[in-house]
Every structure is written in C-alpha cells, then in structure tokens.
Motif scaffolding. Structure first.
Motif, PDB file in Angstrom:
ATOM      1  N   PHE A 118       0.825  -1.210   0.000  1.00  0.00           N
ATOM      2  CA  PHE A 118       0.000   0.000   0.000  1.00  0.00           C
ATOM      3  C   PHE A 118       0.862   1.264   0.000  1.00  0.00           C
ATOM      4  CE2 PHE A 118      -3.732  -2.402   2.115  1.00  0.00           C
ATOM      5  CZ  PHE A 118      -4.227  -2.749   0.861  1.00  0.00           C
ATOM      6  N   GLU A 119       2.047   1.160   0.583  1.00  0.00           N
ATOM      7  CA  GLU A 119       2.978   2.294   0.550  1.00  0.00           C
ATOM      8  C   GLU A 119       3.509   2.509  -0.862  1.00  0.00           C
ATOM      9  OE1 GLU A 119       7.408   3.308   2.313  1.00  0.00           O
ATOM     10  OE2 GLU A 119       6.067   2.062   3.540  1.00  0.00           O
ATOM     11  N   LEU A 120       3.819   1.397  -1.553  1.00  0.00           N
ATOM     12  CA  LEU A 120       4.294   1.475  -2.935  1.00  0.00           C
ATOM     13  C   LEU A 120       3.195   1.939  -3.884  1.00  0.00           C
ATOM     14  CD1 LEU A 120       6.349  -1.852  -3.220  1.00  0.00           C
ATOM     15  CD2 LEU A 120       7.296   0.468  -3.281  1.00  0.00           C
ATOM     16  N   PHE A 121       1.988   1.455  -3.644  1.00  0.00           N
ATOM     17  CA  PHE A 121       0.853   1.719  -4.537  1.00  0.00           C
ATOM     18  C   PHE A 121      -0.324   2.270  -3.730  1.00  0.00           C
ATOM     19  CE2 PHE A 121       3.013  -2.126  -6.294  1.00  0.00           C
ATOM     20  CZ  PHE A 121       3.527  -1.555  -7.447  1.00  0.00           C
ATOM     21  N   PRO A 122      -0.305   3.553  -3.368  1.00  0.00           N
ATOM     22  CA  PRO A 122      -1.391   4.133  -2.559  1.00  0.00           C
ATOM     23  C   PRO A 122      -2.777   3.960  -3.184  1.00  0.00           C
ATOM     24  CG  PRO A 122       0.467   5.639  -2.679  1.00  0.00           C
ATOM     25  CD  PRO A 122       0.762   4.530  -3.636  1.00  0.00           C
ATOM     26  N   ILE A 123      -2.836   3.911  -4.506  1.00  0.00           N
ATOM     27  CA  ILE A 123      -4.126   3.757  -5.186  1.00  0.00           C
ATOM     28  C   ILE A 123      -4.789   2.438  -4.790  1.00  0.00           C
ATOM     29  CG2 ILE A 123      -3.160   2.670  -7.269  1.00  0.00           C
ATOM     30  CD1 ILE A 123      -6.012   5.236  -7.254  1.00  0.00           C
ATOM     31  N   LEU A 124      -3.992   1.411  -4.533  1.00  0.00           N
ATOM     32  CA  LEU A 124      -4.553   0.112  -4.153  1.00  0.00           C
ATOM     33  C   LEU A 124      -5.185   0.175  -2.765  1.00  0.00           C
ATOM     34  CD1 LEU A 124      -1.841  -2.417  -5.429  1.00  0.00           C
ATOM     35  CD2 LEU A 124      -3.861  -1.541  -6.632  1.00  0.00           C
ATOM     36  N   LYS A 125      -4.589   0.953  -1.896  1.00  0.00           N
ATOM     37  CA  LYS A 125      -5.146   1.097  -0.550  1.00  0.00           C
ATOM     38  C   LYS A 125      -6.513   1.748  -0.600  1.00  0.00           C
ATOM     39  CE  LYS A 125      -3.999   2.583   4.130  1.00  0.00           C
ATOM     40  NZ  LYS A 125      -2.967   3.187   5.011  1.00  0.00           N
ATOM     41  N   ARG A 127      -8.563   1.618  -3.043  1.00  0.00           N
ATOM     42  CA  ARG A 127      -9.492   0.840  -3.879  1.00  0.00           C
ATOM     43  C   ARG A 127      -9.618  -0.598  -3.394  1.00  0.00           C
ATOM     44  NH1 ARG A 127      -9.310   2.986  -9.243  1.00  0.00           N
ATOM     45  NH2 ARG A 127      -9.140   5.248  -9.081  1.00  0.00           N
ATOM     46  N   GLN A 128      -9.399  -0.844  -2.123  1.00  0.00           N
ATOM     47  CA  GLN A 128      -9.326  -2.215  -1.618  1.00  0.00           C
ATOM     48  C   GLN A 128     -10.547  -3.066  -1.952  1.00  0.00           C
ATOM     49  OE1 GLN A 128      -7.744  -2.874   2.431  1.00  0.00           O
ATOM     50  NE2 GLN A 128      -7.245  -0.695   2.486  1.00  0.00           N
ATOM     51  N   GLU A 129     -11.730  -2.468  -1.932  1.00  0.00           N
ATOM     52  CA  GLU A 129     -12.958  -3.241  -2.153  1.00  0.00           C
ATOM     53  C   GLU A 129     -13.407  -3.233  -3.612  1.00  0.00           C
ATOM     54  OE1 GLU A 129     -13.952  -5.086   0.250  1.00  0.00           O
ATOM     55  OE2 GLU A 129     -12.468  -4.173   1.589  1.00  0.00           O
ATOM     56  N   GLN A 130     -12.669  -2.537  -4.469  1.00  0.00           N
ATOM     57  CA  GLN A 130     -13.047  -2.467  -5.883  1.00  0.00           C
ATOM     58  C   GLN A 130     -12.697  -3.762  -6.606  1.00  0.00           C
ATOM     59  OE1 GLN A 130     -11.772   1.102  -7.870  1.00  0.00           O
ATOM     60  NE2 GLN A 130     -11.986   0.234  -9.915  1.00  0.00           N
ATOM     61  N   LYS A 131     -13.566  -4.203  -7.497  1.00  0.00           N
ATOM     62  CA  LYS A 131     -13.292  -5.389  -8.311  1.00  0.00           C
ATOM     63  C   LYS A 131     -12.127  -5.088  -9.257  1.00  0.00           C
ATOM     64  CE  LYS A 131     -16.403  -8.348  -6.896  1.00  0.00           C
ATOM     65  NZ  LYS A 131     -17.693  -8.521  -7.544  1.00  0.00           N
ATOM     66  N   ALA A 132     -11.195  -6.011  -9.321  1.00  0.00           N
ATOM     67  CA  ALA A 132      -9.986  -5.800 -10.121  1.00  0.00           C
ATOM     68  C   ALA A 132     -10.307  -5.570 -11.598  1.00  0.00           C
ATOM     69  CB  ALA A 132      -9.045  -6.988  -9.970  1.00  0.00           C
ATOM     70  N   GLY A 133     -11.357  -6.215 -12.076  1.00  0.00           N
ATOM     71  CA  GLY A 133     -11.713  -6.105 -13.490  1.00  0.00           C
ATOM     72  C   GLY A 133     -12.207  -4.731 -13.895  1.00  0.00           C
ATOM     73  N   THR A 134     -12.567  -3.894 -12.932  1.00  0.00           N
ATOM     74  CA  THR A 134     -13.059  -2.548 -13.240  1.00  0.00           C
ATOM     75  C   THR A 134     -11.949  -1.500 -13.180  1.00  0.00           C
ATOM     76  OG1 THR A 134     -13.627  -2.006 -10.942  1.00  0.00           O
ATOM     77  CG2 THR A 134     -15.290  -3.171 -12.242  1.00  0.00           C
ATOM     78  N   MET A 135     -10.732  -1.925 -12.906  1.00  0.00           N
ATOM     79  CA  MET A 135      -9.612  -0.992 -12.802  1.00  0.00           C
ATOM     80  C   MET A 135      -8.964  -0.759 -14.160  1.00  0.00           C
ATOM     81  SD  MET A 135      -7.883  -2.596  -9.362  1.00  0.00           S
ATOM     82  CE  MET A 135      -6.967  -1.155  -8.818  1.00  0.00           C
ATOM     83  N   SER A 136      -8.223   0.334 -14.266  1.00  0.00           N
ATOM     84  CA  SER A 136      -7.501   0.626 -15.501  1.00  0.00           C
ATOM     85  C   SER A 136      -6.338  -0.346 -15.664  1.00  0.00           C
ATOM     86  CB  SER A 136      -6.959   2.057 -15.468  1.00  0.00           C
ATOM     87  OG  SER A 136      -5.902   2.168 -14.521  1.00  0.00           O
ATOM     88  N   GLY A 137      -5.744  -0.364 -16.872  1.00  0.00           N
ATOM     89  CA  GLY A 137      -4.614  -1.254 -17.122  1.00  0.00           C
ATOM     90  C   GLY A 137      -3.446  -0.984 -16.197  1.00  0.00           C
ATOM     91  N   GLY A 138      -3.168   0.299 -15.957  1.00  0.00           N
ATOM     92  CA  GLY A 138      -2.068   0.643 -15.068  1.00  0.00           C
ATOM     93  C   GLY A 138      -2.312   0.198 -13.644  1.00  0.00           C
ATOM     94  N   GLU A 139      -3.556   0.364 -13.184  1.00  0.00           N
ATOM     95  CA  GLU A 139      -3.913  -0.052 -11.825  1.00  0.00           C
ATOM     96  C   GLU A 139      -3.854  -1.573 -11.684  1.00  0.00           C
ATOM     97  OE1 GLU A 139      -6.912   3.758 -11.088  1.00  0.00           O
ATOM     98  OE2 GLU A 139      -7.701   1.822 -11.741  1.00  0.00           O
TER      99      GLU A 139
END
Length: 234
Positions: A118-125, A127-139
């Motif tokens: 989460f420190e490396l990728f704050p966006i993941l912190k 978006r913890q409950e978001q479905k992975a398939g709805t994220m952008s390619g970079g995310e």
C-alpha cells in the motif's frame, strides 16, 4: 542466486530456446531485451516451471529446480509477474493481494508486507474493495506486482510490466521496480521499453531467435551502437 545453463525449449517442431545461459546475481536488476519471438518470455516461463526444458539446467540458490512444479518454485521465493497482468478480475483488490500470500502462515509479516504494498501503490489502498476487473490497465499492473510481492519473493521476475500503459504510468512502474530492488528483492526483467530497462539494470542480456546474442552492463549496452540501432530506435 540464479543460473540458467544451456537451456533449450521446444514447442513441437519449433526450437524456441537454443542454449540460453545467464546468471542473476543477488540484489541486482538483470534485464532481458530482444525482439518479439526472441525467447524472452519462454525463458522466464521455463525458469518458473511453466515450460519443460528439453535440455539444460536451472540452478536457484544452489539447488537444481529444472522440471520442478511451479508451486514448489514459488515456495522457494521465486515469483513471476506474468505478461498481461492476469489479475483475478471478479475478486476485489484486497482479495487479490491476500491470495498472493496463500503459501504463507506468518500473519504479522503478511500484514507488514500488505502495508508495504500500500505504501508502494497508494491507489490500491484506496481501492481495496473495488473489483480488479473494473480498474484501468495501469492499476491492474500495480495490483499484479503487489500480489507477487505478497509472496515475499527473493527473486521477482517481471514480464513486460509496462506493456500497453501510458508513458506517465510506465515511468511510475519503472520507479517502483527500482524501489522494490532497493528493498533487497532481486529483479529479472523483461521490458518492451529497452531504454528504460537498460538504464536501471546492473546487467543485461540481448536475445535473438532463442540465443544470447550479446550481454554486458546495462549502461554499456545502452551506449552500444548495435543495440541502439536494433532496439532503441536511434
């Protein structure tokens, strides 16, 4: 840390790898560069036990892992972030990350590594409950790297982590790779952006038609006229 000796792989009648030999020194970033079809991904897949070598040896931390099952290789802290991300699209971000730690039972260390991701990728912190398939390619790429880090790898292999991503995201991914390495994780990298790859690499191998065509320090290859013409567009 890792030595590949005379590695050969066949796909039916196709001789995909023709005696690849390379070394990955602990604590370093090592790159494989080359055109599409040169054998880069096949090399990583063979190391990971996803392709069966027809000849040669793969030695990891002094042990012969040639032909071992992938799950056993993962347990030895050697992990691959595959091309195309391959996240579990119907699962949430946190579920994907927790799955990365499935071989572990050290709860406190797992939480520590989750905090690091989460420190490396704050966006993941956020978006913890978001479905992975709805994220952008970079995310999704960040999630794929984060999931691999949850296995607590000593050697992390990455196959085209910036493929299809916007230039700004590519720059971010490259910086993250450097940070991961600075934390003591050895990196074996395939990267379509050969210039960016060579700039951060301690050593690199140039593959052509399943063979090592050239090798050397990253900066030496970056300044090599033959490499410039063939892979750097200059």
């Amino acid at each position: 840390m890792l030595r590949v000796e005379n590695l050969n792989v066949h796909y039916g009648g196709i001789h995909a790898l023709r005696g690849i030999t390379l070394d990955v020194e602990e604590g370093k970033i090592i790159s494989l560069i080359g055109a599409n079809g040169a054998g880069k991904s096949t090399t990583l897949r063979a190391i990971m036990g996803l392709e069966k070598p027809s000849k040669g040896k793969i030695i990891y931390n002094g042990k012969d892992i040639t032909g071992k099952q992938t799950k056993e290789i993962v347990k030895s802290n050697l992990v691959l972030v595959p091309e195309g991300r391959r996240v579990f699209t119907n699962l949430s971000v946190i579920e994907n990350l927790i799955l990365g730690s499935y071989i572990r039972n050290d709860a406190k260390e797992i939480q520590k590594d989750l905090d690091w991701v989460f420190e490396l990728f704050p966006i993941l912190k956020s978006r913890q409950e978001q479905k992975a398939g709805t994220m952008s390619g970079g995310e999704q790429q960040m999630l794929a790297v984060g999931r691999a880090l949850m296995t607590k790898p000593k050697l992390l292999m990455m196959d085209e982590p910036s493929l299809g991503l916007a230039p700004l995201i590519v720059k971010n991914i490259i910086e993250i790779i450097k940070k991961i390495n600075q934390e003591g994780v050895t990196i074996l990298l395939i990267e379509q952006n050969a210039k960016a790859s060579l700039e951060i690499s301690d050593y690199a191998y140039v593959l052509e038609t399943g063979e090592v065509f050239m090798e050397g320090k990253g900066m030496d290859l970056l300044n090599n006229e033959e490499v410039k013409k063939a892979y750097l567009g200059t």
